[in-house]
Design a protein around this motif. Structure first.
Motif, PDB file in Angstrom:
ATOM      1  N   GLU A  83      43.206  38.439  47.051  1.00 24.74           N
ATOM      2  CA  GLU A  83      43.640  38.477  45.709  1.00 24.74           C
ATOM      3  C   GLU A  83      43.808  37.736  44.959  1.00 24.74           C
ATOM      4  OE1 GLU A  83      44.369  42.070  44.576  1.00 24.74           O
ATOM      5  OE2 GLU A  83      45.641  41.590  43.247  1.00 24.74           O
ATOM      6  N   PRO A  84      43.525  37.797  43.923  1.00 27.24           N
ATOM      7  CA  PRO A  84      43.653  36.763  43.016  1.00 27.24           C
ATOM      8  C   PRO A  84      45.655  36.085  42.805  1.00 27.24           C
ATOM      9  CG  PRO A  84      42.250  37.727  41.918  1.00 27.24           C
ATOM     10  CD  PRO A  84      42.637  38.135  42.994  1.00 27.24           C
ATOM     11  N   GLY A  85      45.859  35.730  43.050  1.00 27.91           N
ATOM     12  CA  GLY A  85      47.351  35.006  42.464  1.00 27.91           C
ATOM     13  C   GLY A  85      48.051  35.333  43.613  1.00 27.91           C
ATOM     14  N   THR A 286      46.132  40.112  40.228  1.00 27.00           N
ATOM     15  CA  THR A 286      45.281  40.163  39.249  1.00 27.00           C
ATOM     16  C   THR A 286      44.989  41.797  39.804  1.00 27.00           C
ATOM     17  OG1 THR A 286      42.854  40.237  40.196  1.00 27.00           O
ATOM     18  CG2 THR A 286      44.506  38.507  38.805  1.00 27.00           C
ATOM     19  N   ILE A 319      51.944  35.879  37.877  1.00 30.07           N
ATOM     20  CA  ILE A 319      51.323  35.423  37.277  1.00 30.07           C
ATOM     21  C   ILE A 319      51.898  35.605  36.209  1.00 30.07           C
ATOM     22  CG2 ILE A 319      49.387  34.910  36.088  1.00 30.07           C
ATOM     23  CD1 ILE A 319      47.728  36.722  38.232  1.00 30.07           C
ATOM     24  N   ILE A 334      39.144  38.499  34.434  1.00 31.98           N
ATOM     25  CA  ILE A 334      40.232  39.075  35.670  1.00 31.98           C
ATOM     26  C   ILE A 334      38.654  40.141  35.365  1.00 31.98           C
ATOM     27  CG2 ILE A 334      41.375  41.112  36.310  1.00 31.98           C
ATOM     28  CD1 ILE A 334      43.651  39.872  34.545  1.00 31.98           C
TER      29      ILE A 334
ATOM     30  N   SER B  93      45.051  31.650  37.298  1.00 34.66           N
ATOM     31  CA  SER B  93      46.081  31.017  37.619  1.00 34.66           C
ATOM     32  C   SER B  93      45.125  29.776  37.526  1.00 34.66           C
ATOM     33  CB  SER B  93      46.670  31.127  39.175  1.00 34.66           C
ATOM     34  OG  SER B  93      47.602  32.526  39.653  1.00 34.66           O
ATOM     35  N   CYS B 130      39.953  32.612  43.539  1.00 35.05           N
ATOM     36  CA  CYS B 130      40.792  32.410  43.362  1.00 35.05           C
ATOM     37  C   CYS B 130      40.102  32.117  44.588  1.00 35.05           C
ATOM     38  CB  CYS B 130      41.501  33.477  43.586  1.00 35.05           C
ATOM     39  SG  CYS B 130      43.103  33.061  44.404  1.00 35.05           S
ATOM     40  N   CYS B 134      46.897  29.005  44.226  1.00 34.36           N
ATOM     41  CA  CYS B 134      47.165  28.934  43.361  1.00 34.36           C
ATOM     42  C   CYS B 134      48.409  28.653  42.154  1.00 34.36           C
ATOM     43  CB  CYS B 134      47.834  30.911  42.293  1.00 34.36           C
ATOM     44  SG  CYS B 134      46.392  32.169  43.057  1.00 34.36           S
TER      45      CYS B 134
END
Ligand SMILES: Cc1cc2nc3c(=O)[nH]c(=O)nc-3n(C[C@H](O)[C@H](O)[C@H](O)COP(=O)(O)O)c2cc1C
Ligand code: SF4
Ligand code: FES
Lengths: 444, 165
Positions: A83-85, A286, A319, A334, B93, B130, B134
């Motif tokens: 999961e981004p972040g 995100t 973020i 995103i 990020s 990602c 980050c």
């Protein structure tokens, strides 16, 4: 108050001998004296909720597992962390792997799993090696595998294996994760049936996040009530908050639930470079609805408080975006992610993410109109709730809420729409002769 | 044009033994497919059709099943790539901390675009999602290793070190 349950300030805690010096692998011994049901009760009492994003109560999840001793049962530990972040589980792999292993042993005993898999994203080569080293040491010391019988003098034993992924965000979704372990494409499965009834190879399976399971040894050691008293009563314990983006000291901070978001950003993460104002914050990876910078004063970081401001705690990956951030660019990036990671099984998700990306790129290029904003929200609404897995919602929410909460910024980036009244709704204007005077330009 | 030479795909006894051992961890051999594919990629640089057939035979799967798996995951290459695979994360990020500038710098420095390989076969640039790094953004993964907290100077330095290796 500084309470560290997962990332302790003890040098070399990742080494088995140091972990043992501090009482490591004694909790599993204690746990094996109790019945599996007693362990589940204790975890229920603790109020522990899943740290993988959905906040589901862990004890309750375990109680869904059938008690039948004669069928194979499995435990999967979700370390896909894509999961981004989010970059918290890797801290556990690196700095506290034995607490995770001990947590897996206790959890496996509670649900009766004879085999456990730790699913780790393929890119984490370094962390897979660190985790494998810890696992090898634990096997050698007789804490894992068949030697457990001898070490602890009980009938129960379980094996733990690392399963390496190969680059697919969707494999973090629990049913996709099981398909991936089975050697298939990582397609999410339609639910029901739920994993506790029909999981890996059709057998009962429980899937839990790495951080969730690393909390188990301290809960069994100190009791459920102790854990329940930390942080917010409805979402107790500590969280590994990963702070990234526009802050001076990005990183992972272990803090009790209910810690003020402003404290996390200004006290721990060192504030915003250049003392700039905060425009937008994504509070939990995100997939979670972004919130406005002016919503954060007094906001506590826990599941319930974030629900109140129309977002969610997710993975605790925060973020931070300063006042100069181009939110159209952020949203397009995103959306590109979800478009790229959609597994393609459901039409709304597969097509919708592509449409949203196209429209956002059009806006970025300066060719959008204000109708596009409503169109984006419309597409997002048609994805949300209409798909097999929650990736669809995860793609829809940022679009919907970013536009809703930052409408001014998006409006400023699109052309005012031109309304052309065309009789009979023709789709091509090539053959229609509309007198120019009839084209109305509608500056809304 | 360089011809792709066909090499015979064959694991050593030791490698086959490793696969056998891994199989015992699961109820069905199919579960080992990702490990077999990693091994193929490590040995031959990428996963060819012949490689997929070999994997299928080894695990009792069909070639179609193996193809389905190979194409599902982003970490498998079905074509040869450079010796150093520069994987630039551009997710939020990293983007907020200059990832797209790094990508541009890299493209200018190596005179190729993302998705391409330098003529000497040394570098391939990819834009990736990602990397779970980050907090130390921007991050680039080169083959298996993470390079974190990057800036343009550090990046140029790393590239020149790799060139001279
Ligand atoms: C698209 C998608 C990706 C997910 N990725 C992860 C992940 O990387 N790690 C994780 O623990 N949970 C992830 N989840 C949540 C899992 O499906 C599951 O709820 C979780 O692992 C359960 O563990 P918990 O109850 O301990 O939180 C994801 C869910 C979705 C829909
Ligand atoms: S919602 Fe998207 S990712 Fe999830 S199953 Fe459907 S197509 Fe696949
Ligand atoms: S956004 Fe680049 S590592 Fe997470």
């Amino acid at each position: 108050m500084s309470i560290k349950i997962l990332l302790k300030d003890i040098p070399d805690y990742h080494k088995i001998e140091v972990y043992r010096q501090h009482g490591g692998y004694e909790v599993i011994r204690k746990a094996l004296q109790k019945s599996p049901d007693e362990i589940i009760e204790e975890v229920k009492k603790s109020g522990l909720r899943g740290r993988g994003g959905a906040c589901f109560p862990t004890g309750l999840k375990w109680s869904f597992m059938p008690k039948d001793k004669n069928i194979p049962k499995f435990l999967c530990i979700n370390g896909d962390e894509s999961e981004p972040g989010s970059f918290k589980d890797r801290q556990i792999f690196e700095f506290n792997p034995h607490q995770l292993i001990e947590g897996i042993l206790i959890s496996a005993y509670a649900i009766g799993a004879q085999t456990c898999y730790i699913y780790i994203r393929g890119e984490y080569v370094k962390w897979i090696r660190l985790m494998q080293k810890a696992l090898d040491d634990a096997y050698e010391a007789g804490f894992v595998g068949e030697k457990m019988k001898e070490t602890f003098g009980t009938d129960f034993y379980t094996n733990i294996y690392i399963h390496r992924g190969a680059g697919a965000y969707i494999c973090g979704e629990e049913s996709a994760l099981m398909n991936s372990i089975e050697g298939k494409r990582g397609y999410p499965r339609v639910k029901p049936p739920f994993p506790a009834q029909c999981g890996l190879w059709g057998y009962p399976t429980t899937i839990n996040n790495v951080e969730t399971i690393a909390n188990i040894p301290p809960i069994i050691e100190n009791g459920g009530e102790w854990f329940a008293s930390i942080g917010e009563p409805k979402h107790p314990g500590t969280l590994l908050f990963g702070v990234s983006g526009h802050v001076n000291k990005p990183g992972v901070y272990e803090l009790p639930t209910g810690t003020l978001l402003t404290d996390i950003i200004y006290k721990y993460a060192g504030g915003v470079p250049g003392n700039k104002k905060i425009k937008c914050i994504i509070p939990g990876g995100t997939s979670m609805p972004p919130i406005r910078g002016d919503q954060i004063e007094g906001l506590k970081m826990d599941a319930e408080s974030l629900k109140e401001v129309g977002s969610a705690i997710g993975t605790g990956g925060i973020i931070v975006m300063d006042e100069d951030t181009d939110l159209v660019k952020v949203l397009a990036r995103i959306t590109k992610f979800y478009w790229h990671e959609s597994c393609g099984q459901c039409t709304p998700c597969r097509e919708g993410t592509g449409w949203m990306l196209k429209i956002l790129n059009r806006i970025l290029d300066g060719n959008g109109t204000s109708k596009d904003l409503d169109l984006l929200i419309d597409v997002a609404n048609n994805i949300e709730g209409h798909t097999i897995c929650a990736l669809g919602d995860a793609a829809a929410w940022p679009v919907k809420y970013m536009i809703e909460r930052f409408r001014d910024e998006f409006e400023a980036r699109v052309k005012r729409s031109i309304k052309i009244d065309i009789p009979n709704k023709v789709h091509s204007m090539r053959r229609t002769q509309i007198p120019l005077t009839e084209i109305k330009i509608d500056f809304q | 044009m360089k011809m792709e030479t066909t090499v015979e795909i064959q694991f050593t006894d030791q490698e086959l033994q490793k696969i056998e051992n891994l199989k015992s961890r699961y109820l069905k051999p199919d579960s080992v497919i990702l490990e077999v594919l990693y091994l193929l990629q490590e040995k031959y640089g990428y996963i060819s059709r012949e490689g997929m057939k070999y994997a299928a035979d080894l695990l009792g799967m069909t070639e179609e099943q193996v193809l389905g798996v190979v194409t599902f995951y982003s970490m498998f290459n079905t074509k040869p790539i450079g010796k150093y695979h520069l994987q630039v994360c551009t997710n939020v990020s990293c983007m907020l901390r200059g990832a797209y500038d790094l990508l541009k710098k890299l493209e200018a420095e190596l005179k190729i675009k993302k998705g391409e390989t330098t003529p000497d076969g040394l570098f391939t640039i990819s834009e990736v999602e990602c990397l779970g790094s980050c907090g130390t953004a921007p991050t680039i993964q080169i083959n298996e290793d993470y390079y974190e907290d990057l800036n343009e100077e550090k990046l140029v330095q790393i590239i020149s070190e790799l060139k001279n290796k």
